[in-house]
Scaffold this motif. Structure first.
Motif, PDB file in Angstrom:
ATOM      1  N   MET A   1      60.654  23.318  50.500  1.00 52.38           N
ATOM      2  CA  MET A   1      60.882  23.016  49.056  1.00 52.38           C
ATOM      3  C   MET A   1      59.565  23.735  48.216  1.00 52.38           C
ATOM      4  O   MET A   1      58.530  23.774  48.643  1.00 52.38           O
ATOM      5  CB  MET A   1      60.750  21.583  48.970  1.00 52.38           C
ATOM      6  N   GLU A   2      59.781  24.237  47.082  1.00 53.09           N
ATOM      7  CA  GLU A   2      58.890  25.167  46.356  1.00 53.09           C
ATOM      8  C   GLU A   2      58.031  24.165  45.644  1.00 53.09           C
ATOM      9  O   GLU A   2      58.567  23.131  44.949  1.00 53.09           O
ATOM     10  CB  GLU A   2      59.632  25.744  45.174  1.00 53.09           C
ATOM     11  N   GLY A   3      56.575  24.200  45.840  1.00 55.13           N
ATOM     12  CA  GLY A   3      55.631  23.453  45.000  1.00 55.13           C
ATOM     13  C   GLY A   3      55.590  23.960  43.631  1.00 55.13           C
ATOM     14  O   GLY A   3      56.061  25.104  43.171  1.00 55.13           O
ATOM     15  N   LYS A   4      54.672  23.203  42.856  1.00 55.27           N
ATOM     16  CA  LYS A   4      54.544  23.454  41.531  1.00 55.27           C
ATOM     17  C   LYS A   4      53.608  24.825  41.290  1.00 55.27           C
ATOM     18  O   LYS A   4      52.673  24.857  42.449  1.00 55.27           O
ATOM     19  CB  LYS A   4      53.884  22.266  40.674  1.00 55.27           C
ATOM     20  N   TYR A   5      53.683  25.647  40.440  1.00 57.44           N
ATOM     21  CA  TYR A   5      52.872  26.945  40.025  1.00 57.44           C
ATOM     22  C   TYR A   5      52.066  26.483  38.900  1.00 57.44           C
ATOM     23  O   TYR A   5      52.742  26.097  38.018  1.00 57.44           O
ATOM     24  CB  TYR A   5      53.575  28.263  40.242  1.00 57.44           C
ATOM     25  N   PHE A   6      50.881  26.902  38.637  1.00 59.58           N
ATOM     26  CA  PHE A   6      50.184  26.686  37.377  1.00 59.58           C
ATOM     27  C   PHE A   6      49.884  28.044  36.584  1.00 59.58           C
ATOM     28  O   PHE A   6      49.805  29.040  37.360  1.00 59.58           O
ATOM     29  CB  PHE A   6      48.994  25.845  37.834  1.00 59.58           C
ATOM     30  N   ASP A   7      49.730  27.987  35.289  1.00 60.63           N
ATOM     31  CA  ASP A   7      49.315  29.106  34.537  1.00 60.63           C
ATOM     32  C   ASP A   7      48.133  29.249  34.282  1.00 60.63           C
ATOM     33  O   ASP A   7      47.353  28.400  34.735  1.00 60.63           O
ATOM     34  CB  ASP A   7      50.403  28.970  33.155  1.00 60.63           C
ATOM     35  N   GLU A   8      47.721  30.361  33.506  1.00 66.85           N
ATOM     36  CA  GLU A   8      46.273  30.774  33.504  1.00 66.85           C
ATOM     37  C   GLU A   8      45.530  29.567  32.482  1.00 66.85           C
ATOM     38  O   GLU A   8      44.424  29.373  33.033  1.00 66.85           O
ATOM     39  CB  GLU A   8      46.161  32.202  32.826  1.00 66.85           C
ATOM     40  N   ALA A   9      46.198  29.106  31.522  1.00 63.02           N
ATOM     41  CA  ALA A   9      45.824  28.030  30.738  1.00 63.02           C
ATOM     42  C   ALA A   9      45.165  26.787  31.650  1.00 63.02           C
ATOM     43  O   ALA A   9      44.156  26.384  31.471  1.00 63.02           O
ATOM     44  CB  ALA A   9      46.652  27.627  29.738  1.00 63.02           C
ATOM     45  N   THR A  10      45.809  26.428  32.718  1.00 59.96           N
ATOM     46  CA  THR A  10      45.596  25.344  33.579  1.00 59.96           C
ATOM     47  C   THR A  10      44.478  25.729  34.384  1.00 59.96           C
ATOM     48  O   THR A  10      43.501  24.990  34.542  1.00 59.96           O
ATOM     49  CB  THR A  10      46.813  25.016  34.407  1.00 59.96           C
ATOM     50  N   VAL A  11      44.323  26.863  34.792  1.00 63.70           N
ATOM     51  CA  VAL A  11      43.263  27.412  35.697  1.00 63.70           C
ATOM     52  C   VAL A  11      42.050  27.213  34.862  1.00 63.70           C
ATOM     53  O   VAL A  11      40.977  26.873  35.477  1.00 63.70           O
ATOM     54  CB  VAL A  11      43.687  28.649  36.021  1.00 63.70           C
ATOM     55  N   SER A  12      42.116  27.817  33.378  1.00 63.94           N
ATOM     56  CA  SER A  12      40.797  27.829  32.860  1.00 63.94           C
ATOM     57  C   SER A  12      40.315  26.273  32.565  1.00 63.94           C
ATOM     58  O   SER A  12      39.144  26.181  32.495  1.00 63.94           O
ATOM     59  CB  SER A  12      41.258  28.408  31.365  1.00 63.94           C
ATOM     60  N   VAL A  13      41.216  25.569  32.293  1.00 59.82           N
ATOM     61  CA  VAL A  13      40.756  24.110  32.247  1.00 59.82           C
ATOM     62  C   VAL A  13      40.291  23.396  33.273  1.00 59.82           C
ATOM     63  O   VAL A  13      38.964  22.983  33.271  1.00 59.82           O
ATOM     64  CB  VAL A  13      42.259  23.096  31.760  1.00 59.82           C
ATOM     65  N   LEU A  14      40.744  23.771  34.578  1.00 61.66           N
ATOM     66  CA  LEU A  14      40.134  23.380  35.826  1.00 61.66           C
ATOM     67  C   LEU A  14      38.892  24.067  35.928  1.00 61.66           C
ATOM     68  O   LEU A  14      37.808  23.260  36.502  1.00 61.66           O
ATOM     69  CB  LEU A  14      41.015  23.579  36.951  1.00 61.66           C
ATOM     70  N   GLN A  15      38.575  25.314  35.836  1.00 60.65           N
ATOM     71  CA  GLN A  15      37.309  25.817  35.772  1.00 60.65           C
ATOM     72  C   GLN A  15      36.347  25.094  34.975  1.00 60.65           C
ATOM     73  O   GLN A  15      35.293  24.942  35.181  1.00 60.65           O
ATOM     74  CB  GLN A  15      37.503  27.407  35.581  1.00 60.65           C
ATOM     75  N   GLU A  16      36.929  24.855  33.589  1.00 62.65           N
ATOM     76  CA  GLU A  16      35.568  24.440  32.646  1.00 62.65           C
ATOM     77  C   GLU A  16      35.447  22.972  33.167  1.00 62.65           C
ATOM     78  O   GLU A  16      34.295  22.550  33.174  1.00 62.65           O
ATOM     79  CB  GLU A  16      36.477  24.018  31.290  1.00 62.65           C
ATOM     80  N   ILE A  17      36.424  22.103  34.007  1.00 58.96           N
ATOM     81  CA  ILE A  17      36.161  20.969  34.379  1.00 58.96           C
ATOM     82  C   ILE A  17      34.878  21.059  35.517  1.00 58.96           C
ATOM     83  O   ILE A  17      33.990  20.204  35.771  1.00 58.96           O
ATOM     84  CB  ILE A  17      37.433  20.186  34.814  1.00 58.96           C
ATOM     85  N   ILE A  18      35.316  21.913  36.360  1.00 50.35           N
ATOM     86  CA  ILE A  18      34.354  22.195  37.535  1.00 50.35           C
ATOM     87  C   ILE A  18      33.126  22.363  36.974  1.00 50.35           C
ATOM     88  O   ILE A  18      31.618  22.074  37.407  1.00 50.35           O
ATOM     89  CB  ILE A  18      34.818  23.475  38.406  1.00 50.35           C
ATOM     90  N   LEU A  19      32.851  23.510  35.945  1.00 52.20           N
ATOM     91  CA  LEU A  19      31.551  23.909  35.490  1.00 52.20           C
ATOM     92  C   LEU A  19      30.748  22.882  34.854  1.00 52.20           C
ATOM     93  O   LEU A  19      29.553  22.827  34.493  1.00 52.20           O
ATOM     94  CB  LEU A  19      31.834  25.352  34.516  1.00 52.20           C
ATOM     95  N   HIS A  20      31.383  21.828  34.178  1.00 45.72           N
ATOM     96  CA  HIS A  20      30.641  20.832  33.393  1.00 45.72           C
ATOM     97  C   HIS A  20      30.777  19.593  33.880  1.00 45.72           C
ATOM     98  O   HIS A  20      30.466  18.627  33.307  1.00 45.72           O
ATOM     99  CB  HIS A  20      31.545  20.673  31.953  1.00 45.72           C
ATOM    100  N   ARG A  21      31.081  19.265  35.102  1.00 50.30           N
ATOM    101  CA  ARG A  21      30.891  18.206  36.064  1.00 50.30           C
ATOM    102  C   ARG A  21      29.197  18.323  36.316  1.00 50.30           C
ATOM    103  O   ARG A  21      28.561  18.952  36.381  1.00 50.30           O
ATOM    104  CB  ARG A  21      31.573  18.464  37.397  1.00 50.30           C
TER     105      ARG A  21
END
Length: 215
Positions: A1-21
């Motif tokens: 079964m195909e899993g979900k793929y994410f776009d660049e905007a989502t990647v950017s948000v995750l990166q921001e969360i990681i950097l600002h933890r």
């Protein structure tokens, strides 16, 4: 079964969360109670962490009672006093000034335990410590979700784990992995506090990444 793929905007948000933890100290917590729905979001993040052999070896104790928190804080003070002489005379005044916990100030404390399996665990037969690492993954998931919700988390590691187990009536084979202070905060630092205070310097990628071995 195909899993979900994410776009660049989502990647950017995750990166921001990681950097600002950030690790949040006691002087930054607000007394505002956390809503049950918010706590459920944090626990959902933890419960969906990766675990070796899909063992899910974690258990969580939610602590709001001030008397229980005070007992844990007493252990912190005992261990903190033992820790001070281990640092150089130059570092000791700085160490004393640091606010290293928020046990009483945070409206919620979460004790995170590793519960060993009573049977062999796939992927853990050669490295049994991988079970502990799985619990750490759960802690990181919770921490990132908390940051996304603008909630502060502080990890208190200056504790006697066995005393905390007794305070919380934990099973004898359980192992305390993390004691977390959780709550709304009056703000997050732009950099880790210990970096701002120059307690330690940030390690650069070139100093810690090697290719094909330690060459």
């Amino acid at each position: 079964m195909e899993g979900k793929y994410f776009d660049e905007a989502t990647v950017s948000v995750l990166q921001e969360i990681i950097l600002h933890r950030r690790d949040v100290r006691g002087n930054r917590f607000l007394p505002t109670p956390l809503e049950d729905a918010v706590i459920d979001q944090l626990l959902m993040a933890a419960l969906n962490a990766p675990s070796v052999g899909f063992s899910q070896p974690w258990e969580f104790v939610l602590i709001r009672d001030q008397a229980v928190k005070q007992q844990v804080r007493n252990s912190f003070h005992e261990e903190n006093a033992k820790a001070l002489p281990q640092f150089s005379e130059e570092k000791q005044p700085e160490y004393i000034r640091l606010k290293l916990e928020g046990i009483m100030e945070a409206p919620l404390n979460i004790a995170v335990f590793y519960k060993p399996s009573d049977k062999p665990v796939l992927g853990q037969t050669a490295m049994p410590e991988a079970g502990l690492y799985s619990v750490v993954c759960a802690v990181q998931n919770m921490w990132l979700m908390a940051r996304a919700l603008n909630i502060g988390v502080g990890w208190v590691s200056i504790l006697d784990a066995e005393k905390v187990k007794r305070i919380l009536h934990a099973p004898s084979d359980n192992k305390l992995v993390a004691y977390l202070c959780v709550g709304y905060t009056n703000g997050f630092y732009t950099q880790p506090e210990l970096e701002i205070l120059q307690w330690e310097k940030r390690k650069m990628k070139e100093a810690v990444v090697f290719k094909e071995g330690y060459y």
